[in-house]
Enzyme design. Structure first.
Site, PDB file in Angstrom:
ATOM      1  N   LYS A  83       0.823  -1.217   0.000  1.00  0.00           N
ATOM      2  CA  LYS A  83       0.000   0.000   0.000  1.00  0.00           C
ATOM      3  C   LYS A  83       0.855   1.265   0.000  1.00  0.00           C
ATOM      4  CE  LYS A  83      -3.539  -0.749  -0.410  1.00  0.00           C
ATOM      5  NZ  LYS A  83      -4.193  -1.225  -1.666  1.00  0.00           N
ATOM      6  N   GLY A  85       1.865   2.684  -3.070  1.00  0.00           N
ATOM      7  CA  GLY A  85       1.819   3.253  -4.402  1.00  0.00           C
ATOM      8  C   GLY A  85       2.186   2.305  -5.517  1.00  0.00           C
ATOM      9  N   THR A  86       2.088   1.010  -5.277  1.00  0.00           N
ATOM     10  CA  THR A  86       2.504   0.027  -6.285  1.00  0.00           C
ATOM     11  C   THR A  86       1.731   0.185  -7.589  1.00  0.00           C
ATOM     12  OG1 THR A  86       2.916  -1.501  -4.451  1.00  0.00           O
ATOM     13  CG2 THR A  86       2.975  -2.412  -6.681  1.00  0.00           C
ATOM     14  N   THR A  87       0.412   0.300  -7.502  1.00  0.00           N
ATOM     15  CA  THR A  87      -0.414   0.386  -8.709  1.00  0.00           C
ATOM     16  C   THR A  87      -0.103   1.654  -9.495  1.00  0.00           C
ATOM     17  OG1 THR A  87      -2.195  -0.855  -7.624  1.00  0.00           O
ATOM     18  CG2 THR A  87      -2.771   0.404  -9.591  1.00  0.00           C
ATOM     19  N   TRP A  88      -0.063   2.786  -8.814  1.00  0.00           N
ATOM     20  CA  TRP A  88       0.186   4.067  -9.467  1.00  0.00           C
ATOM     21  C   TRP A  88       1.554   4.087 -10.140  1.00  0.00           C
ATOM     22  CZ3 TRP A  88       1.671   9.158  -6.624  1.00  0.00           C
ATOM     23  CH2 TRP A  88       1.642  10.231  -7.527  1.00  0.00           C
ATOM     24  N   HIS A 148       7.491  -6.737  -3.422  1.00  0.00           N
ATOM     25  CA  HIS A 148       7.453  -6.199  -2.060  1.00  0.00           C
ATOM     26  C   HIS A 148       8.630  -6.730  -1.239  1.00  0.00           C
ATOM     27  CE1 HIS A 148       3.713  -4.215  -2.592  1.00  0.00           C
ATOM     28  NE2 HIS A 148       2.908  -5.235  -2.406  1.00  0.00           N
ATOM     29  N   ARG A 170       6.361   5.617   1.374  1.00  0.00           N
ATOM     30  CA  ARG A 170       5.172   6.424   1.639  1.00  0.00           C
ATOM     31  C   ARG A 170       5.125   6.811   3.105  1.00  0.00           C
ATOM     32  NH1 ARG A 170      -1.144   4.561   0.436  1.00  0.00           N
ATOM     33  NH2 ARG A 170      -2.043   6.670   0.501  1.00  0.00           N
ATOM     34  N   SER A 178      -4.052   2.721   5.019  1.00  0.00           N
ATOM     35  CA  SER A 178      -4.448   2.114   3.748  1.00  0.00           C
ATOM     36  C   SER A 178      -4.375   0.593   3.825  1.00  0.00           C
ATOM     37  CB  SER A 178      -3.549   2.630   2.623  1.00  0.00           C
ATOM     38  OG  SER A 178      -3.899   2.066   1.389  1.00  0.00           O
TER      39      SER A 178
END
Length: 286
Positions: A83, A85-88, A148, A170, A178
């Site tokens: 959580k 920012g992996t996707t972004w 990760h 983050r 998150s």
């Protein structure tokens, strides 16, 4: 919808090869049975391995990556804590590297079809799972991969190859909240009661959650970025949010594909930022 691109890595194996891979993962499970354990957030137990905690669904993949992944100099590895920012950042990395193949405004852009986590697949969560050892040499160069895993647990080939590693850190509080919301959704899916915030916070502070402890994870990559700045880039999630154009240029330069002055004038960076915005990504995957 088309098949996920990374699925091409799972080429047909002979019966003997399949048995060998099953045997390899069986040995990993035997090793797991000897490791220290704690109560998990969303699994019954997590296992401590090389100083970090893993869910049983991820740890065999981590071991397989360490033993079988062979890095190439051209590889780009995106590393994050859960959580963070992996996707972004997967979307940003993919869009920047492939901008000469797909313009950000094109309707056929892969990010309109695939989740970024499919385009930049995770070692332990997508590639080295279910008793499978993929043939990653099939992937085009540069190979875009995610993990990760902590820095100290990465396979030795990553260090020897000189491939690029990008780490996203983050704000601790935001990452924790998150993660708590996300894992409670996972618990609900499995018909489990939500984990109380106080209990989750205590476990987070102890580092007893999948891929924790948080600060050990971040500090390893930060120190590596100081020791090997040509190979490891440490970025803050909040910095990218505050000044996306500045840090997107920094990201592109590190990956070996900086934006030209012509691209800057033509608004290529701004197009990628819009393409990978939260609003755009969330609207495609509703």
């Amino acid at each position: 919808m088309a098949d996920a691109p990374y699925l091409k890595c799972f080429v047909p194996k002979t019966e003997e090869q399949e048995k060998e891979e099953e045997s390899i993962y069986k040995r990993y499970e035997e090793i797991m049975s000897t490791l220290p354990r704690e109560k998990g957030w969303w699994t019954e137990q997590i296992y401590r391995y090389q100083g970090f905690w893993y869910a049983s669904v991820h740890l065999p993949g981590v071991m397989a990556v360490q033993n079988h992944f062979q890095a190439h100099f051209s590889d780009i590895l995106l590393a994050t804590g859960p959580k963070c920012g992996t996707t972004w950042f997967s979307a940003l990395v993919f869009a920047v590297v492939n901008r000469n193949l797909y313009t950000s405004s094109a309707n056929q852009h892969p990010l309109h079809t695939f989740n970024p986590l499919v385009l930049v697949p995770s070692f332990e969560q997508r590639l080295y799972r279910n008793n499978k050892i993929p043939d990653l040499d099939i992937l085009p160069s540069p190979r875009l991969l995610a993990t990760h895993m902590p820095y100290s647990s990465l396979p030795q080939s990553v260090f020897h190859s000189g491939c690029r590693v990008i780490y996203i850190c983050r704000n601790t509080q935001d990452a924790f909240i998150s993660l708590w919301h996300f894992l409670n959704k996972v618990r609900a899916f499995g018909s489990k009661e939500p984990l109380p915030l106080e209990e989750a916070f205590e476990m987070f502070c102890k580092g007893a959650y999948t891929f924790g402890p948080f600060w050990d994870h971040a500090l390893e990559y930060w120190r590596a970025s100081l020791d090997r700045p040509q190979s490891v880039l440490f970025l803050m999630y909040e910095d990218m949010k505050a000044e996306p154009a500045v840090h997107l240029q920094r990201l592109a330069k590190f990956m070996g594909c900086p934006f030209s002055s012509e691209e800057e004038k033509e608004g290529v960076m701004e197009g990628i930022i819009r393409l990978c915005s939260f609003e755009s990504l969330s609207s495609w995957y509703k």
